[in-house]
Design a protein around this motif. Sequence first.
Motif, PDB file in Angstrom:
ATOM      1  N   MET A   1       0.982  -1.311   0.188  1.00  0.00           N
ATOM      2  CA  MET A   1       0.172   0.046  -0.104  1.00  0.00           C
ATOM      3  C   MET A   1       0.700   1.203   0.106  1.00  0.00           C
ATOM      4  O   MET A   1       1.923   1.253   0.509  1.00  0.00           O
ATOM      5  N   THR A   2       0.696   2.418  -0.595  1.00  0.00           N
ATOM      6  CA  THR A   2       1.209   3.499  -0.584  1.00  0.00           C
ATOM      7  C   THR A   2       0.743   4.320   0.727  1.00  0.00           C
ATOM      8  O   THR A   2      -0.175   4.195   1.054  1.00  0.00           O
ATOM      9  N   GLU A   3       1.760   5.414   0.633  1.00  0.00           N
ATOM     10  CA  GLU A   3       1.546   6.323   1.944  1.00  0.00           C
ATOM     11  C   GLU A   3       0.239   6.955   1.405  1.00  0.00           C
ATOM     12  O   GLU A   3      -0.095   7.421   0.527  1.00  0.00           O
ATOM     13  N   SER A   4      -0.576   7.353   2.655  1.00  0.00           N
ATOM     14  CA  SER A   4      -1.572   8.075   2.774  1.00  0.00           C
ATOM     15  C   SER A   4      -1.314   9.529   2.464  1.00  0.00           C
ATOM     16  O   SER A   4      -0.212   9.778   3.288  1.00  0.00           O
ATOM     17  N   GLY A   5      -2.004  10.395   2.066  1.00  0.00           N
ATOM     18  CA  GLY A   5      -1.937  11.844   2.014  1.00  0.00           C
ATOM     19  C   GLY A   5      -2.705  12.327   0.849  1.00  0.00           C
ATOM     20  O   GLY A   5      -3.381  11.628  -0.076  1.00  0.00           O
ATOM     21  N   ALA A   6      -2.706  13.303   0.561  1.00  0.00           N
ATOM     22  CA  ALA A   6      -3.270  14.204  -0.645  1.00  0.00           C
ATOM     23  C   ALA A   6      -2.914  13.373  -1.794  1.00  0.00           C
ATOM     24  O   ALA A   6      -1.649  13.477  -2.159  1.00  0.00           O
ATOM     25  N   GLY A   7      -3.742  12.862  -2.554  1.00  0.00           N
ATOM     26  CA  GLY A   7      -3.384  12.473  -3.793  1.00  0.00           C
ATOM     27  C   GLY A   7      -2.678  11.038  -3.942  1.00  0.00           C
ATOM     28  O   GLY A   7      -2.519  10.537  -5.048  1.00  0.00           O
ATOM     29  N   ALA A   8      -2.598  10.485  -2.547  1.00  0.00           N
ATOM     30  CA  ALA A   8      -1.960   9.316  -2.841  1.00  0.00           C
ATOM     31  C   ALA A   8      -2.983   8.175  -3.144  1.00  0.00           C
ATOM     32  O   ALA A   8      -4.158   8.223  -2.890  1.00  0.00           O
ATOM     33  N   GLU A   9      -2.623   7.463  -3.779  1.00  0.00           N
ATOM     34  CA  GLU A   9      -3.034   6.100  -4.209  1.00  0.00           C
ATOM     35  C   GLU A   9      -3.206   5.091  -3.263  1.00  0.00           C
ATOM     36  O   GLU A   9      -2.117   4.770  -2.606  1.00  0.00           O
ATOM     37  N   THR A  10      -4.239   4.238  -2.974  1.00  0.00           N
ATOM     38  CA  THR A  10      -4.302   3.048  -2.107  1.00  0.00           C
ATOM     39  C   THR A  10      -4.526   1.799  -3.101  1.00  0.00           C
ATOM     40  O   THR A  10      -5.261   1.921  -4.009  1.00  0.00           O
ATOM     41  N   GLU A  11      -4.052   0.657  -2.646  1.00  0.00           N
ATOM     42  CA  GLU A  11      -4.379  -0.593  -3.131  1.00  0.00           C
ATOM     43  C   GLU A  11      -5.727  -1.061  -2.845  1.00  0.00           C
ATOM     44  O   GLU A  11      -6.385  -0.781  -1.548  1.00  0.00           O
ATOM     45  N   PRO A  12      -6.450  -1.851  -3.601  1.00  0.00           N
ATOM     46  CA  PRO A  12      -7.614  -2.150  -3.286  1.00  0.00           C
ATOM     47  C   PRO A  12      -7.544  -3.255  -2.285  1.00  0.00           C
ATOM     48  O   PRO A  12      -6.757  -3.835  -2.051  1.00  0.00           O
ATOM     49  N   GLU A  13      -8.644  -3.156  -1.324  1.00  0.00           N
ATOM     50  CA  GLU A  13      -8.548  -4.239  -0.128  1.00  0.00           C
ATOM     51  C   GLU A  13      -8.959  -5.580  -0.723  1.00  0.00           C
ATOM     52  O   GLU A  13      -9.671  -5.844  -1.698  1.00  0.00           O
ATOM     53  N   ALA A  14      -8.160  -6.425  -0.176  1.00  0.00           N
ATOM     54  CA  ALA A  14      -8.334  -7.722  -0.528  1.00  0.00           C
ATOM     55  C   ALA A  14      -9.643  -8.293  -0.204  1.00  0.00           C
ATOM     56  O   ALA A  14     -10.252  -8.014   0.957  1.00  0.00           O
ATOM     57  N   ARG A  15     -10.408  -9.004  -0.953  1.00  0.00           N
ATOM     58  CA  ARG A  15     -11.511  -9.554  -0.617  1.00  0.00           C
ATOM     59  C   ARG A  15     -11.532 -10.984  -0.378  1.00  0.00           C
ATOM     60  O   ARG A  15     -10.890 -11.911  -1.138  1.00  0.00           O
ATOM     61  N   THR A  16     -12.538 -11.696   0.461  1.00  0.00           N
ATOM     62  CA  THR A  16     -12.457 -12.938   0.696  1.00  0.00           C
ATOM     63  C   THR A  16     -13.183 -13.790  -0.204  1.00  0.00           C
ATOM     64  O   THR A  16     -14.385 -13.324  -0.523  1.00  0.00           O
ATOM     65  N   ARG A  17     -12.442 -14.940  -0.853  1.00  0.00           N
ATOM     66  CA  ARG A  17     -13.197 -15.660  -1.658  1.00  0.00           C
ATOM     67  C   ARG A  17     -13.887 -16.900  -0.892  1.00  0.00           C
ATOM     68  O   ARG A  17     -13.324 -17.360   0.029  1.00  0.00           O
ATOM     69  N   ARG A  18     -15.114 -17.193  -1.143  1.00  0.00           N
ATOM     70  CA  ARG A  18     -15.966 -18.031  -0.603  1.00  0.00           C
ATOM     71  C   ARG A  18     -16.136 -19.410  -1.517  1.00  0.00           C
ATOM     72  O   ARG A  18     -16.464 -18.879  -2.745  1.00  0.00           O
ATOM     73  N   ALA A  19     -16.214 -20.430  -1.049  1.00  0.00           N
ATOM     74  CA  ALA A  19     -16.427 -21.717  -2.006  1.00  0.00           C
ATOM     75  C   ALA A  19     -18.018 -21.724  -2.164  1.00  0.00           C
ATOM     76  O   ALA A  19     -18.765 -21.473  -1.388  1.00  0.00           O
ATOM     77  N   ALA A  20     -18.284 -21.990  -3.454  1.00  0.00           N
ATOM     78  CA  ALA A  20     -19.630 -22.118  -4.014  1.00  0.00           C
ATOM     79  C   ALA A  20     -20.065 -23.249  -5.004  1.00  0.00           C
ATOM     80  O   ALA A  20     -19.009 -23.593  -5.508  1.00  0.00           O
TER      81      ALA A  20
END
Length: 107
Positions: A1-20
């Motif tokens: 993840m990149t540093e937070s601050g004005a204009g800083a981008e963040t990586e998407p939060e990992a989503r949990t995969r569920r069996a179906a």
Amino acid sequence: MTESGAGAETEPEARTRRAAIELDGTDTVVTVLEDAETGDVVGDDGALELTESVPFGHKVALVDHEPGDEIRKYGEVIGVATESVEPGEWVHTHNCDSARGKAEGRR
């Protein structure tokens, strides 16, 4: 993840995969094999995001359903939608009328 601050981008939060389980290409729902939470993903490609929590063994819509549309599971019609259901929503007695095992006198 990149540093937070004005204009800083963040990586998407990992989503949990569920069996179906989806056994047939005509299925309009999958069955989750463990409790799943809003935001978890299901499906062979992991692309279907749940819009609400779904308990173990219950169904999740793969496609849009309008009232009267068939609900297909394991290649068989198991019910009809009683209200609009969007992909990722829990499909159960609150929005689906069973086409099987009806007691006499029930609609």
